[in-house]
Design a protein around this motif. Structure first.
Motif, mmCIF file in Angstrom:
data_model
loop_
_atom_site.group_PDB
_atom_site.id
_atom_site.type_symbol
_atom_site.label_atom_id
_atom_site.label_comp_id
_atom_site.label_asym_id
_atom_site.label_seq_id
_atom_site.Cartn_x
_atom_site.Cartn_y
_atom_site.Cartn_z
ATOM 1 N N VAL A 34 0.846 -1.211 0.000
ATOM 2 C CA VAL A 34 0.000 0.000 0.000
ATOM 3 C C VAL A 34 0.871 1.246 0.000
ATOM 4 O O VAL A 34 0.599 2.221 -0.704
ATOM 5 N N ARG A 38 -7.343 0.681 -0.553
ATOM 6 C CA ARG A 38 -6.378 0.282 0.459
ATOM 7 C C ARG A 38 -6.624 -1.153 0.892
ATOM 8 O O ARG A 38 -5.720 -1.982 0.957
ATOM 9 N N ARG A 39 -7.896 -1.405 1.121
ATOM 10 C CA ARG A 39 -8.305 -2.725 1.565
ATOM 11 C C ARG A 39 -7.917 -3.769 0.520
ATOM 12 O O ARG A 39 -7.396 -4.842 0.849
ATOM 13 N N LEU A 58 -4.187 -4.374 0.508
ATOM 14 C CA LEU A 58 -3.769 -5.100 1.705
ATOM 15 C C LEU A 58 -4.142 -6.576 1.603
ATOM 16 O O LEU A 58 -3.334 -7.454 1.921
ATOM 17 N N GLU A 108 -1.964 -8.420 -0.764
ATOM 18 C CA GLU A 108 -0.669 -8.800 -0.199
ATOM 19 C C GLU A 108 -0.810 -9.977 0.772
ATOM 20 O O GLU A 108 0.033 -10.874 0.807
ATOM 21 N N THR A 109 -1.877 -9.939 1.530
ATOM 22 C CA THR A 109 -2.117 -11.045 2.455
ATOM 23 C C THR A 109 -2.223 -12.369 1.698
ATOM 24 O O THR A 109 -1.652 -13.386 2.104
#
Lengths: 354, 642
Positions: free
Chosen positions: A4, A226-227, A230, A233-234
């Motif tokens: 992010v 953003r969510r 994120l 990436e998770t």
């Protein structure tokens, strides 16, 4: 560093969403004097990114050299002096604060900081007096008094100080403040835009994206960029190479609320209510805002609910959300909502199944 | 020197009010007496003039019935403890100091008193003083203290008073502790006289007023605090034990030292000094020493004063002092005493009233006797009837219950306090009078679901008052505990209780500090309304109470939760600042809901890669367990079902 932050566009030119707004802002800043700005829009839509880019456009790369400090402000309030400690983020040309951190003393903060900034105006190379920029976050959480004092100081020091305000909902900002600013609404990016950003990041990171995977993340992200990044990436950390039907892990607190919702649906009793209270405490300890808890809980409950009850349940959720804002301790109201829901649901079950 | 100091101390305390009455100067010691004499000479000439003036005025004015000047009664009122000594002392000092202005002074004194005082004084002299003094127990049989306690103290004293031949180590200090007016001092006095021992008291010197202090400091006299004086006293006893009390002549009778008024200290160092000197006293005394500690306001929670006495007591006990604790007297024994006094004084107080006085006294016999005297003084039938007449609109039986329950309706009641837990227990257990089946008293006819049986306690607001309940605290406690008192199936009740608590919370939200400009009164009204809403909501909403059983009342977890949430908030901000190098302000909400979970995922995965066998599930449980464990240590403060 998280993706992010890593792939956050630094300049207005590199914006991947809201390109039109970025272009307009660039024109505004380069061609003429910049007015006060008010950015508003839902979370994860790119307000902060835009603000940073605008600052960079104004002051060049020096805007990125920031230092974080805990500053103590001595405020003269009538007969006594108040010491306020507040974290500020500042470069040579701008200061960023969260005035709502000061709680009910926020109005002093706003006034005092603006005054101080006005006192030492930066002078540029040609001897022309420049201005500083004050970035205020979460303006919608400012108290009425603070917003009023903001209005006055905005006018008084407009020559030496520009304000950039940032908030989620402009309806909680007073008319007076809004009319003194250039209002810029930042919409949530569309799912296509999110997919585009995700694919861009994937390419930069050298990842293979199965078809439809980015779209699924985008859908689940609820249009918050953003969510989306994120959870992207998770997913990558969890399992790479991606498979097209890979589960996208929800945030842990969301999972927890889902658990709570199923607890509530299972049994309606005083004991269960007590158990649920303990779980809410768990969430509150982890600083999850109570309003978000209530919202999420409602949406989880609605998923499993008979259409007949939805209206009433929504009504009560709204009712207790409002009271939560008025009251002091959120758990009282969340619990009252849960109790009400249990009572409605139990009555419904008895009426339907006897 | 020791003898002198101690006798000076004793005389000192007796003299002081006397001197104040007589000369109106603030002389305190012998050294200043000469000055006082000089002053009083000039003063008395002035008085003579005044007297002449008064006499001439008496001719002009119609003669008033002049009550007999009664210096005895006044002085006795000033010094309640040994009246015989003071009387003789008074007269002696009066006559030596001012032989001829005495009567004039007495006149003036009499003249200056307001008529009410005069009357009270003469009345008292007629009746023979305060009943509390008059009906002091004179023998062991008259004591209404529990027999076992008396026996215990008696045994202790007897043993200590026996001359010990062998050099065995015994503790000679005894701590007697208990609430006011339960007969601590009386017990000691009677027992010691019963055993034929003299009682030597250390009376606290009269406190120095501020003006007095100013006056003294200008006249070059140094101020010694009570604590200093106590320390000197202890030092004296330690250094000159045999001198102190046995050189007064006459047959040497065994002595018991009584320290009734332990000086009150306010700050830590002073408390340390006091503890220290008490410790020294308990260790080094050679005669039996009784130290009386009176407990104040034990019921008031969160008061550091009771803790204060605990500190004193523990310091004494560490020095090897024995301990006897007195409990409040039983109602029956107070009643017995009151009846006896009634018989002796031949006043007409009904047994019903005695009953009420005894109940309202809260185990304080001194208070009960004073009340009785007050009642018999003004006892017309008007008062006695107004006592019984209910002032409230409820029916006779109800008011009876109220009167007996709290003593608020009594004009002479000692305002009893109850502990917060007691009050909470009352609210939560929600006991109702099931015997009443009809509601003919109600002005409104209510629907059945709104009707409740009458409460078996006073009005909730009164109970709150008695418990000194602060709205926020009470609300939090109720919220924490109420669910266990609601029947498990009655979820509707749970909701109505929760909604009332939410109302209360909203009301409390009004009184937040940003309304600082608002008057304090308004806030306190909001506060009391909020408390009332919370309490009554809990009482009303809980229409199907759970089966009564033993419950523990927990401290609100919420407080701990709030505290740790705040800590976590700071922690989150720090973590985020360390991890992200981005020039953005951290927003707690975003950080907590989005960044932190991601970090957790990433970190967990890294950890899993390192040690593969630990599953997330397990870890999750572990974390939760930790949390639970940590929280459960906050539980305390249990009460029983009553």
């Amino acid at each position: 560093m998280l993706w992010v932050d890593k792939y956050r566009p630094k300049t207005l030119d590199k914006m991947m969403v809201h390109e039109d707004i970025a272009l307009n802002l660039k024109k505004l800043v380069t061609e003429q004097d910049c007015p006060h700005l008010l950015f508003y829009g839902p979370t994860g839509s790119g307000k902060k990114t835009l603000i940073m880019a605008v600052l960079r456009q104004m002051f060049g790369a020096s805007a990125e050299k920031v230092k974080v400090e805990n500053k103590v402000w001595k405020v003269n309030a009538g007969s006594r002096t108040i010491d306020l400690e507040l974290t500020t983020l500042s470069s040579n040309n701008h200061v960023e604060i969260n005035p709502s951190d000061a709680g009910f003393q926020d109005r002093y903060v706003v006034q005092e900081i603006i005054k101080e900034m006005a006192k030492n105006r930066p002078v540029d190379a040609r001897g022309k007096k420049g201005y500083k920029v004050l970035v205020l976050n979460e303006v919608d959480k400012l108290s009425r008094e603070a917003q009023h004092s903001l209005r006055r100081t905005m006018e008084k020091y407009s020559a030496s100080c520009r304000l950039i305000l940032c908030c989620n909902s402009s309806s909680k900002v007073t008319e007076a403040v809004r009319s003194r600013c250039l209002n810029i609404r930042i919409n949530s990016p569309t799912e296509e835009q999110i997919v585009r950003v995700l694919e861009f990041i994937g390419k930069k990171e050298g990842l293979q994206l199965p078809p439809g995977f980015a779209t699924r993340i985008a859908v689940q992200s609820n249009r918050s960029l953003r969510r989306a990044i994120l959870s992207f990436e998770t997913c990558q950390v969890q399992q790479y190479p991606f498979t097209s039907n890979q589960a996208i892990p929800p945030m842990d607190w969301e999972q927890y609320i889902t658990e709570i919702a199923s607890d509530i649906m299972q049994e309606q009793s005083a004991k269960r209510l007590f158990l649920v209270r303990g779980k809410f405490y768990e969430l509150l300890i982890n600083c999850i805002p109570p309003v978000i808890i209530l919202k999420r809980l409602l949406s989880e409950l609605l998923k499993k609910l008979d259409a007949e009850l939805k209206h009433e349940v929504c009504h009560w959720a709204a009712y207790y959300e409002h009271r939560m804002c008025l009251g002091q301790k959120a758990i009282f109201h969340i619990e009252a909502f849960v109790a009400k829901f249990m009572s409605i649901y139990k009555a419904f079950l008895i009426a339907t199944f006897g | 020197m020791g003898a002198e100091v101690s006798s000076c101390l004793q005389r000192y305390s007796k003299q002081e009010p006397l001197l104040l009455v007589r000369t109106r100067t603030r002389t305190r010691t012998r050294a200043e007496l000469s000055c006082a004499v000089r002053l009083s000479w000039t003063f008395s000439y002035f008085l003579l003039l005044l007297l002449l003036l008064l006499k001439t005025m008496e001719f002009l004015l119609p003669p008033k019935p002049k009550p007999k000047p009664d210096i005895h009664a006044l002085l006795v009122a000033g010094i309640p403890r040994n009246p015989d000594l003071t009387n003789t002392n008074t007269l002696r000092y009066m006559s030596t100091l001012m032989p001829f202005t005495m009567t004039s002074l007495m006149n003036l004194w009499d003249f200056k008193r307001d008529p009410g005082m005069k009357k009270a004084g003469s009345r008292r002299s007629n009746n023979g003083g305060l009943w509390v003094d008059k009906h002091k127990p004179k023998s062991l049989e008259e004591l209404i203290v529990h027999k076992k306690k008396v026996e215990e103290i008696k045994l202790w004293l007897k043993e200590r008073l026996k001359p010990s031949k062998e050099e065995e180590v015994r503790t000679l200090a005894l701590v007697v502790r208990g609430p006011a007016g339960v007969g601590k001092s009386a017990t000691i006095q009677i027992i010691s006289s019963h055993l034929g021992a003299r009682l030597c008291e250390w009376n606290t010197p009269t406190p120095t007023l501020w003006q007095e202090h100013i006056h003294n400091s200008t006249s070059g006299k140094e101020y010694t605090s009570k604590l200093d004086e106590f320390e000197i006293f202890v030092e004296t006893i330690r250094k000159y034990p045999s001198l102190s009390f046995s050189c007064t002549g006459g047959p040497i009778s065994p002595c018991v030292l009584l320290i009734d008024d332990v000086p009150l200290t306010n700050e830590r160092t002073a408390l340390g000094r006091l503890c220290n000197s008490l410790h020294v006293l308990a260790r080094s005394t050679v005669m039996p020493t009784v130290i009386i500690i009176t407990d104040y306001s034990k019921a008031e929670s969160a008061d550091d004063k009771s803790h204060y006495f605990d500190v004193l007591q523990s310091s004494l006990e560490s020095a090897g002092a024995c301990k006897v604790t007195f409990n409040p007297l039983t109602i029956n024994s107070i009643k017995k005493t009151l009846t006896r006094i009634c018989k002796e004084e031949q006043c007409h107080v009904t047994s019903e009233q005695i009953d009420k006085i005894a109940k309202a006294s809260g185990g304080d016999v001194r208070h009960a006797i004073t009340t009785l005297q007050f009642l018999s003084l003004r006892l017309g039938h008007t008062i006695s009837s107004s006592l019984i007449d209910p002032t409230t609109s409820c029916s006779n039986e109800d008011s009876e219950v109220n009167l007996l329950d709290d003593g608020f309706c009594l004009p002479f009641g000692r305002d009893e306090t109850i502990s917060l837990f007691h009050a909470l227990g009352k609210f939560l257990h929600n006991k109702r009078d099931a015997s009443v089946t009809t509601f003919e008293n109600n002005v409104f006819t209510l629907r059945e679901r709104f009707t409740r049986l009458p409460l078996m306690m006073a009005a909730p607001e009164m109970v709150l008052d008695q418990a000194h309940g602060q709205a926020r605290v009470v609300t939090d406690f109720l919220h924490e505990n109420v669910l266990e008192f609601i029947s498990n199936d009655a979820i509707d009740d749970a909701w109505s209780v929760a909604s009332y608590l939410s109302d209360a919370d909203n009301l409390l939200g009004i009184a937040l500090p940003w309304s600082m400009t608002r008057k304090y009164e308004a806030e306190s009204i909001v506060q009391s309304v909020a408390a009332s809403v919370a309490v009554r909501g809990v009482l009303f909403g809980n229409s199907h109470p759970a089966v009564s059983r033993w419950h523990s009342i927990r401290k609100p977890q919420l407080w701990l939760i709030e505290h740790s949430a705040l800590r976590n908030k700071v922690g989150t901000l720090l973590l985020v600042r360390r991890l992200t190098l981005e020039n953005l302000m951290a927003n707690v909400c975003v950080m907590a809901t989005e960044y932190k979970p991601t970090y957790k995922w990433i970190e967990r995965n890294v950890k899993e890669c390192l040690d593969g066998e630990k599953t997330e599930e397990n870890e999750c449980r572990m974390e939760e367990l930790d949390e639970m464990e940590w929280r459960s240590c906050g539980k305390s403060d249990e009460i029983e079902d009553w």
